[in-house]
Design a protein around this motif. Structure first.
Motif, PDB file in Angstrom:
ATOM      1  N   LYS A   1     -75.769  38.657 -58.817  1.00 22.74           N
ATOM      2  CA  LYS A   1     -75.672  37.246 -58.437  1.00 22.74           C
ATOM      3  C   LYS A   1     -76.467  36.366 -59.395  1.00 22.74           C
ATOM      4  CE  LYS A   1     -74.792  37.718 -53.511  1.00 22.74           C
ATOM      5  NZ  LYS A   1     -75.289  37.430 -52.157  1.00 22.74           N
ATOM      6  N   ARG A   2     -77.640  36.832 -59.811  1.00 26.29           N
ATOM      7  CA  ARG A   2     -78.479  36.064 -60.722  1.00 26.29           C
ATOM      8  C   ARG A   2     -77.777  35.875 -62.068  1.00 26.29           C
ATOM      9  NH1 ARG A   2     -83.470  38.838 -60.768  1.00 26.29           N
ATOM     10  NH2 ARG A   2     -84.031  37.643 -58.919  1.00 26.29           N
ATOM     11  N   THR A   3     -77.159  36.945 -62.595  1.00 27.26           N
ATOM     12  CA  THR A   3     -76.451  36.820 -63.877  1.00 27.26           C
ATOM     13  C   THR A   3     -75.229  35.921 -63.742  1.00 27.26           C
ATOM     14  OG1 THR A   3     -75.284  38.886 -63.431  1.00 27.26           O
ATOM     15  CG2 THR A   3     -77.250  39.014 -64.805  1.00 27.26           C
ATOM     16  N   GLU A   4     -74.504  36.015 -62.617  1.00 30.92           N
ATOM     17  CA  GLU A   4     -73.354  35.130 -62.401  1.00 30.92           C
ATOM     18  C   GLU A   4     -73.807  33.674 -62.354  1.00 30.92           C
ATOM     19  OE1 GLU A   4     -71.448  36.368 -58.804  1.00 30.92           O
ATOM     20  OE2 GLU A   4     -70.545  38.142 -59.729  1.00 30.92           O
TER      21      GLU A   4
ATOM     22  N   LYS B   1     -81.217  45.058 -54.620  1.00 29.40           N
ATOM     23  CA  LYS B   1     -81.711  44.551 -55.905  1.00 29.40           C
ATOM     24  C   LYS B   1     -80.584  44.443 -56.926  1.00 29.40           C
ATOM     25  CE  LYS B   1     -86.553  45.788 -55.714  1.00 29.40           C
ATOM     26  NZ  LYS B   1     -87.641  46.532 -56.342  1.00 29.40           N
ATOM     27  N   SER B   2     -79.682  45.425 -56.922  1.00 25.24           N
ATOM     28  CA  SER B   2     -78.567  45.361 -57.884  1.00 25.24           C
ATOM     29  C   SER B   2     -77.641  44.192 -57.547  1.00 25.24           C
ATOM     30  CB  SER B   2     -77.800  46.682 -57.929  1.00 25.24           C
ATOM     31  OG  SER B   2     -77.142  46.903 -56.703  1.00 25.24           O
ATOM     32  N   ARG B   3     -77.354  43.954 -56.252  1.00 30.99           N
ATOM     33  CA  ARG B   3     -76.542  42.804 -55.866  1.00 30.99           C
ATOM     34  C   ARG B   3     -77.230  41.501 -56.261  1.00 30.99           C
ATOM     35  NH1 ARG B   3     -75.838  45.741 -50.918  1.00 30.99           N
ATOM     36  NH2 ARG B   3     -77.332  44.346 -49.932  1.00 30.99           N
ATOM     37  N   GLN B   4     -78.536  41.462 -56.085  1.00 31.41           N
ATOM     38  CA  GLN B   4     -79.306  40.274 -56.434  1.00 31.41           C
ATOM     39  C   GLN B   4     -79.253  40.021 -57.943  1.00 31.41           C
ATOM     40  OE1 GLN B   4     -83.454  40.652 -55.489  1.00 31.41           O
ATOM     41  NE2 GLN B   4     -83.638  38.475 -54.996  1.00 31.41           N
ATOM     42  N   ASN B   5     -79.350  41.084 -58.737  1.00 29.89           N
ATOM     43  CA  ASN B   5     -79.270  40.932 -60.190  1.00 29.89           C
ATOM     44  C   ASN B   5     -77.883  40.461 -60.613  1.00 29.89           C
ATOM     45  OD1 ASN B   5     -81.911  41.628 -60.693  1.00 29.89           O
ATOM     46  ND2 ASN B   5     -81.456  43.815 -60.973  1.00 29.89           N
TER      47      ASN B   5
ATOM     48  N   HIS C   1     -74.395  28.296 -64.883  1.00 34.04           N
ATOM     49  CA  HIS C   1     -75.284  27.241 -65.379  1.00 34.04           C
ATOM     50  C   HIS C   1     -75.071  27.028 -66.871  1.00 34.04           C
ATOM     51  CE1 HIS C   1     -78.383  27.704 -61.871  1.00 34.04           C
ATOM     52  NE2 HIS C   1     -77.240  27.124 -61.492  1.00 34.04           N
ATOM     53  N   ASP C   2     -74.916  28.127 -67.605  1.00 34.07           N
ATOM     54  CA  ASP C   2     -74.667  28.011 -69.047  1.00 34.07           C
ATOM     55  C   ASP C   2     -73.336  27.298 -69.315  1.00 34.07           C
ATOM     56  OD1 ASP C   2     -77.059  29.181 -69.627  1.00 34.07           O
ATOM     57  OD2 ASP C   2     -76.213  31.183 -70.032  1.00 34.07           O
ATOM     58  N   GLU C   3     -72.285  27.585 -68.547  1.00 29.49           N
ATOM     59  CA  GLU C   3     -70.983  26.922 -68.703  1.00 29.49           C
ATOM     60  C   GLU C   3     -71.116  25.428 -68.429  1.00 29.49           C
ATOM     61  OE1 GLU C   3     -68.250  28.843 -66.052  1.00 29.49           O
ATOM     62  OE2 GLU C   3     -68.206  30.678 -67.234  1.00 29.49           O
ATOM     63  N   ILE C   4     -71.858  25.071 -67.392  1.00 32.46           N
ATOM     64  CA  ILE C   4     -72.052  23.657 -67.047  1.00 32.46           C
ATOM     65  C   ILE C   4     -72.814  22.953 -68.160  1.00 32.46           C
ATOM     66  CG2 ILE C   4     -73.210  22.092 -65.447  1.00 32.46           C
ATOM     67  CD1 ILE C   4     -72.515  24.093 -63.228  1.00 32.46           C
ATOM     68  N   ARG C   5     -73.820  23.592 -68.716  1.00 37.84           N
ATOM     69  CA  ARG C   5     -74.590  22.996 -69.814  1.00 37.84           C
ATOM     70  C   ARG C   5     -73.700  22.759 -71.036  1.00 37.84           C
ATOM     71  NH1 ARG C   5     -78.887  26.974 -68.448  1.00 37.84           N
ATOM     72  NH2 ARG C   5     -80.355  25.833 -67.159  1.00 37.84           N
ATOM     73  N   GLN C   6     -72.840  23.751 -71.347  1.00 37.39           N
ATOM     74  CA  GLN C   6     -71.946  23.599 -72.499  1.00 37.39           C
ATOM     75  C   GLN C   6     -70.940  22.477 -72.249  1.00 37.39           C
ATOM     76  OE1 GLN C   6     -70.167  27.381 -73.267  1.00 37.39           O
ATOM     77  NE2 GLN C   6     -71.864  28.059 -74.577  1.00 37.39           N
ATOM     78  N   LYS C   7     -70.465  22.382 -71.011  1.00 43.39           N
ATOM     79  CA  LYS C   7     -69.483  21.364 -70.658  1.00 43.39           C
ATOM     80  C   LYS C   7     -70.043  19.964 -70.878  1.00 43.39           C
ATOM     81  CE  LYS C   7     -66.687  19.834 -66.755  1.00 43.39           C
ATOM     82  NZ  LYS C   7     -66.367  20.077 -65.362  1.00 43.39           N
ATOM     83  N   TYR C   8     -71.275  19.738 -70.516  1.00 41.65           N
ATOM     84  CA  TYR C   8     -71.881  18.425 -70.636  1.00 41.65           C
ATOM     85  C   TYR C   8     -72.675  18.258 -71.927  1.00 41.65           C
ATOM     86  CZ  TYR C   8     -70.353  17.644 -65.900  1.00 41.65           C
ATOM     87  OH  TYR C   8     -69.579  17.492 -64.790  1.00 41.65           O
ATOM     88  N   GLY C   9     -72.678  19.256 -72.782  1.00 44.57           N
ATOM     89  CA  GLY C   9     -73.311  19.150 -74.076  1.00 44.57           C
ATOM     90  C   GLY C   9     -74.817  19.266 -74.060  1.00 44.57           C
ATOM     91  N   ILE C  10     -75.343  19.894 -73.120  1.00 47.27           N
ATOM     92  CA  ILE C  10     -76.796  20.083 -73.093  1.00 47.27           C
ATOM     93  C   ILE C  10     -77.164  21.554 -73.268  1.00 47.27           C
ATOM     94  CG2 ILE C  10     -77.369  18.037 -71.751  1.00 47.27           C
ATOM     95  CD1 ILE C  10     -77.389  19.735 -69.259  1.00 47.27           C
ATOM     96  N   ALA C  11     -76.297  22.261 -73.966  1.00 48.55           N
ATOM     97  CA  ALA C  11     -76.548  23.691 -74.186  1.00 48.55           C
ATOM     98  C   ALA C  11     -77.699  23.858 -75.159  1.00 48.55           C
ATOM     99  CB  ALA C  11     -75.305  24.377 -74.713  1.00 48.55           C
TER     100      ALA C  11
END
Length: 187
Positions: free
Chosen positions: A158-161, A152-156, A166-176
């Motif tokens: 990975k989920r946060t990473e 569960k800790s490994r899964q958490n 996803h947040d970096e990609i959104r900021q890159k394309y301006g859809i943050a």
């Protein structure tokens, strides 16, 4: 069984007559009287004292359960009931016979001690095995629980990473999103 008896009685009821009932009651009465006579205790003759059976045979002596046979002296004596085992002054244990002619007290004591020891050891082994199995089960449960927590800790992690990527990609394309709970609108 009671339903079988009831069924049998119902089938016989039409056939019973007064004479048949009379004969049946006489039969039952005769049966009860003969069985009670057979069960009444008869006075058996008093057992022969053990001392009178000396210089006979072991089998003759041991017909009376209160007798003890001493093999070398061929003495039939009363069993010393105050002692659990006959004292060696009466008869040595190796030569004393009681109950059966082929069993002496020394072998009987050794055999009973060995069987008692084996019984106690078997119980101890069973108790140890049960306790060990219980501990192994607890260890297995703890191991499974540790593995589940680690998974569960490994899964958490990975989920946060993934969320960060996803947040970096959104900021890159301006859809943050400024508000993560706001609806995304297409421009």
């Amino acid at each position: 069984e009671s339903s079988d008896v009831n069924g049998c009685l119902l089938r016989l009821a039409p056939r019973l007559t007064m004479a048949g009932l009379y004969r049946a009651s006489l039969f039952v009465l005769a049966f009860v009287l003969t069985t009670t006579k057979a069960q009444t205790p008869t006075s058996s003759p008093a057992p022969t004292p053990c001392a009178l059976r000396s210089n006979t045979s072991c089998a003759e002596c041991l017909r009376n359960v209160t007798c003890l046979w001493c093999a070398p002296s061929k003495q039939c004596i009363d069993y010393p009931v105050r002692n659990i085992l006959p004292p060696s002054s009466v008869c040595p244990l190796n030569d004393a016979r009681w109950g059966l002619c082929w069993v002496n007290f020394q072998i009987l004591i050794i055999t009973m001690s060995v069987l008692g020891g084996v019984f106690v050891i078997a119980i101890l082994v069973c108790c140890c095995c049960c306790c060990k199995c219980e501990r192994i089960g607890k260890r297995e449960d703890a191991k499974v629980e540790r593995q589940t927590r680690a998974r569960k800790s490994r899964q958490n992690v990975k989920r946060t990473e993934m969320q960060l990527r996803h947040d970096e990609i959104r900021q890159k394309y301006g859809i943050a999103k400024d508000n993560p709970y706001a609806r995304m609108n297409n421009p």
